[in-house]
Enzyme design. Structure first.
Site, PDB file in Angstrom:
ATOM      1  N   HIS A 135       0.835  -1.195   0.000  1.00  0.00           N
ATOM      2  CA  HIS A 135       0.000   0.000   0.000  1.00  0.00           C
ATOM      3  C   HIS A 135       0.873   1.249   0.000  1.00  0.00           C
ATOM      4  CE1 HIS A 135      -3.264   2.773   0.894  1.00  0.00           C
ATOM      5  NE2 HIS A 135      -4.090   1.784   0.593  1.00  0.00           N
ATOM      6  N   HIS A 136       0.420   2.242  -0.757  1.00  0.00           N
ATOM      7  CA  HIS A 136       1.185   3.484  -0.903  1.00  0.00           C
ATOM      8  C   HIS A 136       1.335   4.216   0.426  1.00  0.00           C
ATOM      9  CE1 HIS A 136       3.253   6.437  -3.171  1.00  0.00           C
ATOM     10  NE2 HIS A 136       2.577   6.319  -4.290  1.00  0.00           N
ATOM     11  N   SER A 137       0.462   3.945   1.385  1.00  0.00           N
ATOM     12  CA  SER A 137       0.583   4.585   2.698  1.00  0.00           C
ATOM     13  C   SER A 137       1.835   4.127   3.435  1.00  0.00           C
ATOM     14  CB  SER A 137      -0.650   4.284   3.553  1.00  0.00           C
ATOM     15  OG  SER A 137      -0.794   2.888   3.751  1.00  0.00           O
ATOM     16  N   ASN A 150       6.224   8.171   3.019  1.00  0.00           N
ATOM     17  CA  ASN A 150       6.184   8.912   1.759  1.00  0.00           C
ATOM     18  C   ASN A 150       6.828  10.275   1.940  1.00  0.00           C
ATOM     19  OD1 ASN A 150       4.266   7.442  -0.379  1.00  0.00           O
ATOM     20  ND2 ASN A 150       3.470   7.059   1.684  1.00  0.00           N
TER      21      ASN A 150
END
Length: 470
Positions: free
Chosen positions: A138-140, A309
């Site tokens: 997941h990008h989180s 991120n």
């Protein structure tokens, strides 16, 4: 207990029934050098041995009551590696199209938020005897640069690297609801105090960009909501498909030297040429140039061990309205330079600062309303596609003795735009990963097949130029 930053949580809030905010990687490995031969269990064992090096892979989400603030990462008390590493045999004939379709099927399903947000599929049955690893995270949890750093925790620099013994540690106890609420309120009050200064900073920076665009001798960067309608723009469905391509890194560097630009400029020019060829063949090339969003890392040198991120982005024209290849490459270089200059004016941290103060409930509800109402079908696209470029290892790496020979990265597609092209350099080549909404772009392999021809056009254009000195 570790609270997600606003930017990390932003990728959770963007997720809907049709928008899956995970990143993916298809790594193709040559298993011929694995001691004792290949078996899926050896890959799973290697992951289990190294999992402690990536703590985010053993943590799951806790959402504060009433979503009063961003979620938290807490240790998963019931973590089991078998819930995350799976074995699949590719359907015959086991070629790139079958691998892309399987990867697309994997990408079509959201990750289970009750568990740590990652999966790895060990895939055999490839026609050439190789195996593939398809990772979905997941990008989180991480961005592209952090993803490359994460890969290096599970791979080795030598084929015969010794096994490692994971430490015997106990998961941290889950915080009480009272602790979660108290921390959330404290952090929220602190961030609300930053709202007015942040709004003023944003207004100043945007005004600076507007003033710069009034200077006649300075070319502007790309502008959101100024993109033409392309056949792959519209409301998304959950279905995904994937395709791959590759070019020589050494040849890209030679072309870069001839044009006096960056590797990223040449990557954009190759993508622009491929899109132009693909759309012309369908008589679907818009009169206005396609607009791409290009994520860019703002990660500091001392932040490479973090799993989060640190990114921003800019909009740039792909100049697909220009027929002459040399003129198109020059135009892409000019507009991309302008986009980067404007990005610096706006501030690379502005996106993450606004994400910190955003209301989780309102933002998530807004995304669901936008998607379910199919509003993307009723306004000009924010952008046509995303193009990301990630620097990968410059040397061979090995997983349990199997050498990685190719690595195709893939980013998510966003509502209104059914195409994401992500590229990564590895050793002496650049690998292109195409992630698409299958219902908007059902022939993605036709598009991917244009990459080599588009690169040939760029190389031919560079042949008549005097190389710039590095």
């Amino acid at each position: 207990m570790e609270r997600l930053s606003g930017l990390d949580a932003f990728f959770l809030y963007m997720e809907t029934e049709a928008v899956h905010m995970h990143v993916a990687l298809t790594a193709v490995l040559d298993p011929s050098g694995m001691p004792g031969g290949y078996s899926p269990g050896k890959i799973q064992t290697r992951i289990a041995e190294r999992i402690h090096l990536v703590p985010i892979f053993t943590k799951k989400l806790v959402v504060p009551p009433l979503q009063i603030h961003h979620p938290y990462w807490v240790d998963d008390q019931n973590f089991r590696i078998v819930n995350h590493v799976r074995h699949v045999t590719l359907p015959k004939p086991g070629g790139p199209h079958e691998l892309g379709r399987l990867t697309g099927d994997i990408a079509s399903a959201p990750l289970d938020r009750r568990r740590p947000l990652w999966e790895l599929f060990v895939i055999d049955g490839l026609y050439d005897g190789n195996i593939a690893l398809v990772a979905k995270v997941h990008h989180s949890c991480l961005d592209g640069v952090a993803g490359v750093d994460t890969i290096m925790n599970f791979f080795d620099l030598e084929r015969d690297a010794p096994a490692t013994e994971p430490p015997d540690t106990e998961p941290e106890p889950r915080p009480t609801e009272r602790e979660v609420v108290a921390d959330a309120i404290r952090q929220r009050l602190h961030e609300f105090r930053n709202f007015v200064p942040l709004a003023r900073k944003t207004a100043r920076n945007v005004a600076a960009v507007r003033r710069s665009r009034k200077v006649e001798h300075e070319a502007p960067g790309g502008t959101p909501l100024a993109a033409p309608q392309a056949l792959f723009n519209g409301s998304l469905t959950p279905s995904r498909n994937v395709a791959y391509s590759q070019v020589s890194l050494d040849e890209v560097k030679k072309v870069k030297g001839a044009f006096g630009c960056t590797v990223n400029d040449i990557v954009l020019a190759i993508c622009a040429g491929a899109l132009r060829r693909y759309l012309l063949a369908k008589d679907e090339l818009p009169e206005r140039p396609l607009l791409a969003t290009c994520p860019t890392s703002v990660r500091g040198d001392d932040e490479h061990d973090e799993h989060n991120n640190k990114l921003s982005g800019f909009y740039t024209s792909l100049c697909t309205d220009i027929e002459d290849t040399t003129e198109r490459v020059r135009a892409i270089q000019t507009v991309t330079d302008a986009a980067k200059r404007e990005h610096e004016m706006v501030g690379g941290s502005l996106l993450s600062e606004w994400a910190d103060v955003a209301d989780p409930t309102l933002f998530n509800a807004g995304m669901w309303l936008y998607a379910r109402s199919k509003l993307a079908d009723h306004h000009r696209p924010i952008h046509n596609l995303m193009i990301s470029s990630i620097p990968g290892p410059t040397f061979p790496i090995y997983m349990a003795g199997a050498e990685m020979v190719r690595a195709y990265p893939m980013g998510p597609v966003l509502e209104g735009s059914g195409l994401n092209i992500t590229v990564m350099s590895y050793v002496d080549h650049i690998d292109f990963g195409f992630m698409v909404c299958d219902d908007l772009l059902p022939d993605v392999w036709v598009l991917a097949a244009q990459i080599p021809s588009a690169f040939e056009e760029v190389k031919e254009a560079a042949d008549g130029l005097t190389p710039f000195a590095d």
